[in-house]
Motif scaffolding. Structure first.
Motif, PDB file in Angstrom:
ATOM      1  N   ASN A  67      32.388  35.290  34.230  1.00  0.00           N
ATOM      2  CA  ASN A  67      32.520  35.776  35.701  1.00  0.00           C
ATOM      3  C   ASN A  67      33.621  34.858  36.656  1.00  0.00           C
ATOM      4  O   ASN A  67      34.035  35.656  37.612  1.00  0.00           O
ATOM      5  CB  ASN A  67      30.976  35.885  35.934  1.00  0.00           C
ATOM      6  CG  ASN A  67      30.302  36.853  35.521  1.00  0.00           C
ATOM      7  OD1 ASN A  67      30.829  37.991  35.017  1.00  0.00           O
ATOM      8  ND2 ASN A  67      28.996  36.692  35.414  1.00  0.00           N
ATOM      9  N   CYS A  68      33.513  33.852  36.341  1.00  0.00           N
ATOM     10  CA  CYS A  68      34.610  32.857  36.983  1.00  0.00           C
ATOM     11  C   CYS A  68      35.905  33.337  36.868  1.00  0.00           C
ATOM     12  O   CYS A  68      36.747  33.690  37.796  1.00  0.00           O
ATOM     13  CB  CYS A  68      34.369  31.353  36.748  1.00  0.00           C
ATOM     14  SG  CYS A  68      32.967  30.665  37.277  1.00  0.00           S
ATOM     15  N   LEU A  69      36.382  33.787  35.733  1.00  0.00           N
ATOM     16  CA  LEU A  69      37.502  34.200  35.308  1.00  0.00           C
ATOM     17  C   LEU A  69      37.677  35.653  36.094  1.00  0.00           C
ATOM     18  O   LEU A  69      39.127  35.818  36.641  1.00  0.00           O
ATOM     19  CB  LEU A  69      37.863  34.416  33.818  1.00  0.00           C
ATOM     20  CG  LEU A  69      37.761  32.894  32.993  1.00  0.00           C
ATOM     21  CD1 LEU A  69      37.805  33.133  31.558  1.00  0.00           C
ATOM     22  CD2 LEU A  69      39.279  32.158  33.576  1.00  0.00           C
ATOM     23  N   LEU A  70      36.765  36.568  35.789  1.00  0.00           N
ATOM     24  CA  LEU A  70      36.811  37.921  36.394  1.00  0.00           C
ATOM     25  C   LEU A  70      37.077  37.728  37.974  1.00  0.00           C
ATOM     26  O   LEU A  70      37.879  38.545  38.711  1.00  0.00           O
ATOM     27  CB  LEU A  70      35.821  38.782  35.935  1.00  0.00           C
ATOM     28  CG  LEU A  70      35.899  39.046  34.573  1.00  0.00           C
ATOM     29  CD1 LEU A  70      34.541  39.643  34.196  1.00  0.00           C
ATOM     30  CD2 LEU A  70      36.991  39.980  34.122  1.00  0.00           C
ATOM     31  N   ALA A  71      36.442  36.738  38.702  1.00  0.00           N
ATOM     32  CA  ALA A  71      36.573  36.607  39.911  1.00  0.00           C
ATOM     33  C   ALA A  71      38.009  36.159  40.713  1.00  0.00           C
ATOM     34  O   ALA A  71      38.506  36.791  41.454  1.00  0.00           O
ATOM     35  CB  ALA A  71      35.561  35.629  40.471  1.00  0.00           C
ATOM     36  N   ILE A  72      38.378  35.271  39.816  1.00  0.00           N
ATOM     37  CA  ILE A  72      39.857  34.802  40.193  1.00  0.00           C
ATOM     38  C   ILE A  72      40.710  36.027  39.620  1.00  0.00           C
ATOM     39  O   ILE A  72      41.627  36.076  40.602  1.00  0.00           O
ATOM     40  CB  ILE A  72      40.197  33.631  39.295  1.00  0.00           C
ATOM     41  CG1 ILE A  72      39.263  32.336  39.753  1.00  0.00           C
ATOM     42  CG2 ILE A  72      41.810  33.311  39.478  1.00  0.00           C
ATOM     43  CD1 ILE A  72      39.519  31.924  41.276  1.00  0.00           C
ATOM     44  N   ARG A  73      40.703  36.624  38.839  1.00  0.00           N
ATOM     45  CA  ARG A  73      41.541  37.752  38.478  1.00  0.00           C
ATOM     46  C   ARG A  73      41.386  38.827  39.857  1.00  0.00           C
ATOM     47  O   ARG A  73      42.254  39.378  40.030  1.00  0.00           O
ATOM     48  CB  ARG A  73      41.118  38.674  37.408  1.00  0.00           C
ATOM     49  CG  ARG A  73      41.850  39.652  36.781  1.00  0.00           C
ATOM     50  CD  ARG A  73      41.073  41.113  36.349  1.00  0.00           C
ATOM     51  NE  ARG A  73      41.996  42.059  35.975  1.00  0.00           N
ATOM     52  CZ  ARG A  73      41.631  42.999  36.868  1.00  0.00           C
ATOM     53  NH1 ARG A  73      40.922  43.265  37.847  1.00  0.00           N
ATOM     54  NH2 ARG A  73      42.468  44.099  36.413  1.00  0.00           N
TER      55      ARG A  73
END
Length: 143
Positions: A67-73
């Protein structure tokens, strides 16, 4: 520049006006979520709209980390930028496949290959010069 929590380290390998290459090592989960998002958001706030994350040394990533990676994306996409992952291990690659996230979070074998997905004018010099390695205090990652 290198920052860390007790379980996650984020090290800037090199950058340009629009792009930063970061080494992410350790564990990305709920305990590191605030640190990870805050660190990367600060880099984006400094003007970087493309991030390449060398995740070769990322040993654990759960659904909160994803979810962190997707938020930054999502943040970078709003800035017409990209988030690219380099060197994902088997476990992270399986997590991306199982969750259907492979198109949103592209993985390349090396940082050098990931940088080719970006406009040439916005890429940092790769591999970093030996002077950059000395400033950082660590060896660089080769492509």
């Amino acid at each position: 520049m290198s920052t860390r929590t007790h379980r996650l380290t984020i090290t800037e390998i090199t950058d340009s006006d629009h792009c930063a290459v970061l080494r992410v090592s350790g564990e990305l989960d709920q305990s590191c979520e605030e640190y990870f998002l805050g660190t990367l958001a600060a880099i984006v706030d400094a003007g970087r709209r493309h991030l390449v994350l060398d995740v070769t040394a990322l040993v654990f990533c759960d659904s909160r980390g994803l979810n962190c990676l997707l938020a930054i994306r999502w943040l970078l996409k709003r800035l017409d930028g990209k988030l690219l992952l380099a060197g994902a291990g088997r476990r992270l690659s399986e997590l991306l496949v199982q969750t259907g996230s492979t198109e949103m979070l592209p993985v390349r074998r090396t940082v050098g290959l990931a940088l080719f997905d970006l406009p040439e004018a916005e890429r940092p010099v790769w591999p970093p010069s030996p002077e950059d390695d000395e400033k950082e205090g660590e060896g660089g990652t080769s492509s």
